[in-house]
Design a protein around this motif. Structure first.
Motif, mmCIF file in Angstrom:
data_model
loop_
_atom_site.group_PDB
_atom_site.id
_atom_site.type_symbol
_atom_site.label_atom_id
_atom_site.label_comp_id
_atom_site.label_asym_id
_atom_site.label_seq_id
_atom_site.Cartn_x
_atom_site.Cartn_y
_atom_site.Cartn_z
ATOM 1 N N ALA A 1 45.213 44.350 61.541
ATOM 2 C CA ALA A 1 44.489 43.392 60.699
ATOM 3 C C ALA A 1 43.041 43.825 60.438
ATOM 4 N N PRO A 2 42.246 44.167 61.452
ATOM 5 C CA PRO A 2 40.867 44.605 61.144
ATOM 6 C C PRO A 2 40.824 45.889 60.320
ATOM 7 N N HIS A 3 41.694 46.849 60.642
ATOM 8 C CA HIS A 3 41.714 48.110 59.903
ATOM 9 C C HIS A 3 42.088 47.881 58.447
ATOM 10 N N ALA A 4 43.148 47.087 58.222
ATOM 11 C CA ALA A 4 43.580 46.815 56.849
ATOM 12 C C ALA A 4 42.515 46.039 56.086
ATOM 13 N N LEU A 5 41.845 45.125 56.761
ATOM 14 C CA LEU A 5 40.793 44.342 56.111
ATOM 15 C C LEU A 5 39.667 45.232 55.610
ATOM 16 N N VAL A 6 39.191 46.117 56.475
ATOM 17 C CA VAL A 6 38.072 46.989 56.113
ATOM 18 C C VAL A 6 38.486 47.988 55.038
ATOM 19 N N MET A 7 39.594 48.673 55.240
ATOM 20 C CA MET A 7 40.005 49.715 54.304
ATOM 21 C C MET A 7 40.357 49.126 52.934
ATOM 22 N N THR A 8 40.967 47.950 52.923
ATOM 23 C CA THR A 8 41.359 47.340 51.647
ATOM 24 C C THR A 8 40.140 46.947 50.824
ATOM 25 N N PHE A 9 39.181 46.303 51.463
ATOM 26 C CA PHE A 9 38.013 45.850 50.716
ATOM 27 C C PHE A 9 37.045 46.990 50.397
ATOM 28 N N LEU A 10 37.130 48.075 51.147
ATOM 29 C CA LEU A 10 36.261 49.215 50.849
ATOM 30 C C LEU A 10 36.822 50.081 49.720
ATOM 31 N N PHE A 11 38.108 50.348 49.756
ATOM 32 C CA PHE A 11 38.653 51.377 48.885
ATOM 33 C C PHE A 11 39.727 50.903 47.910
ATOM 34 N N ARG A 12 40.276 49.720 48.093
ATOM 35 C CA ARG A 12 41.382 49.283 47.238
ATOM 36 C C ARG A 12 40.850 48.456 46.078
ATOM 37 N N SER A 13 41.361 48.724 44.898
ATOM 38 C CA SER A 13 40.984 47.939 43.724
ATOM 39 C C SER A 13 42.020 46.831 43.506
ATOM 40 N N GLY A 14 41.644 45.833 42.717
ATOM 41 C CA GLY A 14 42.549 44.733 42.428
ATOM 42 C C GLY A 14 41.886 43.400 42.695
ATOM 43 N N SER A 15 42.634 42.340 42.431
ATOM 44 C CA SER A 15 42.106 40.994 42.620
ATOM 45 C C SER A 15 42.072 40.639 44.095
ATOM 46 N N LEU A 16 41.387 39.553 44.418
ATOM 47 C CA LEU A 16 41.299 39.097 45.803
ATOM 48 C C LEU A 16 42.675 38.754 46.355
#
Length: 256
Positions: A89-104
């Motif tokens: 959960a913490p890893h996915a949270l950080v990596m998603t908001f840092l590098f992933r594009s798209g809606s919330l």
């Protein structure tokens, strides 16, 4: 009753006088409350009798040695699920908001999916591994080192065989640690000579040299999340337009 007679009376009764709030109003009044009855009253007020009876029955079952093997499987499944959530959960949270594009909404869905996949896989693997270890020990009547390898081999083949980002990250995480451990075991057993100097600086230099060479000239061979991280560090830092995307943002925001 005088103070002397009160003291003598309490000694004969086997305890010191205990007074409630009324004692402050009437010093001659003594109220004695048994601690056990107070605890029982508190317990009765805290939970209904049916719930206390159920909890007592469950605790009695958990303490029985005959069910220990089965209960260990269930707790292993539980711990695998919880640990998977804590790690992913913490890893996915950080990596998603840092590098992933798209809606919330898309980002939150990606985080939940990655967390669920990691948690489920780890829980299933722990359950399978402990089951196969217990089965082998039961069949042969004793435990051997090979039992762990065979149980984990089968569990890994069943659970982590699919080539996706989650399993790939887990495998690479384990690969580096297994190689370190095997080197230490080789030195401990005498198969690898123990060096008189610390090889860690040389190891560090070789690893960093290789990873940057692969990133610059053979990028597709690297794992996607590592590519994203290194792109952010080594390529995005070469591009800016003004103070906003030089210090505040990584990239300039699109004009409206």
């Amino acid at each position: 009753m005088s103070d002397g007679r009160l003291s003598l009376w309490t000694q004969r009764r086997g305890g010191a006088p205990q007074c409630s709030g009324l004692c402050g109003q009437n010093p001659g009044l003594s109220v004695r409350v048994h601690p056990a009855s107070t605890t029982e009253f508190s317990d009765a007020m805290a939970s209904p009798p049916q719930l206390r009876a159920l909890l007592q029955a469950v605790n009695t079952l958990l303490r029985k040695r005959r069910y220990h093997a089965v209960l260990a499987l269930l707790k292993g499944f539980r711990n695998g699920a919880v640990y998977g959530v804590k790690i992913r959960a913490p890893h996915a949270l950080v990596m998603t908001f840092l590098f992933r594009s798209g809606s919330l909404q898309e980002k939150l869905q990606a985080i939940l999916k990655a967390t669920y996949t990691h948690s489920r896989n780890l829980a299933c693997f722990v359950f399978i591994y402990k089951s196969l270890c217990a089965l082998q020990s039961h069949v042969q009547g004793e435990t051997h080192q090979m039992h762990s390898f065979l149980a984990a081999f089968i569990g890994g083949l069943l659970v982590f065989r699919k080539n996706n980002n989650i399993n790939s990250q887990i495998n690479m995480y384990l690969t580096s640690r297994v190689l370190f451990a095997l080197c230490r075991l080789g030195v401990e057993k005498g198969y690898i000579p123990k060096l008189r100097w610390d090889p860690f600086p040389l190891h560090t230099a070789v690893i960093w040299g290789l990873v940057l060479w692969l990133f610059e000239y053979h990028r597709p061979t690297l794992q996607p999340s590592l590519q994203s991280s290194m792109t952010y560090l080594y390529e995005d830092s070469n591009v800016w337009h003004d103070i906003s995307d030089f210090l505040i943002f990584n990239k300039s925001r699109p004009s409206k």
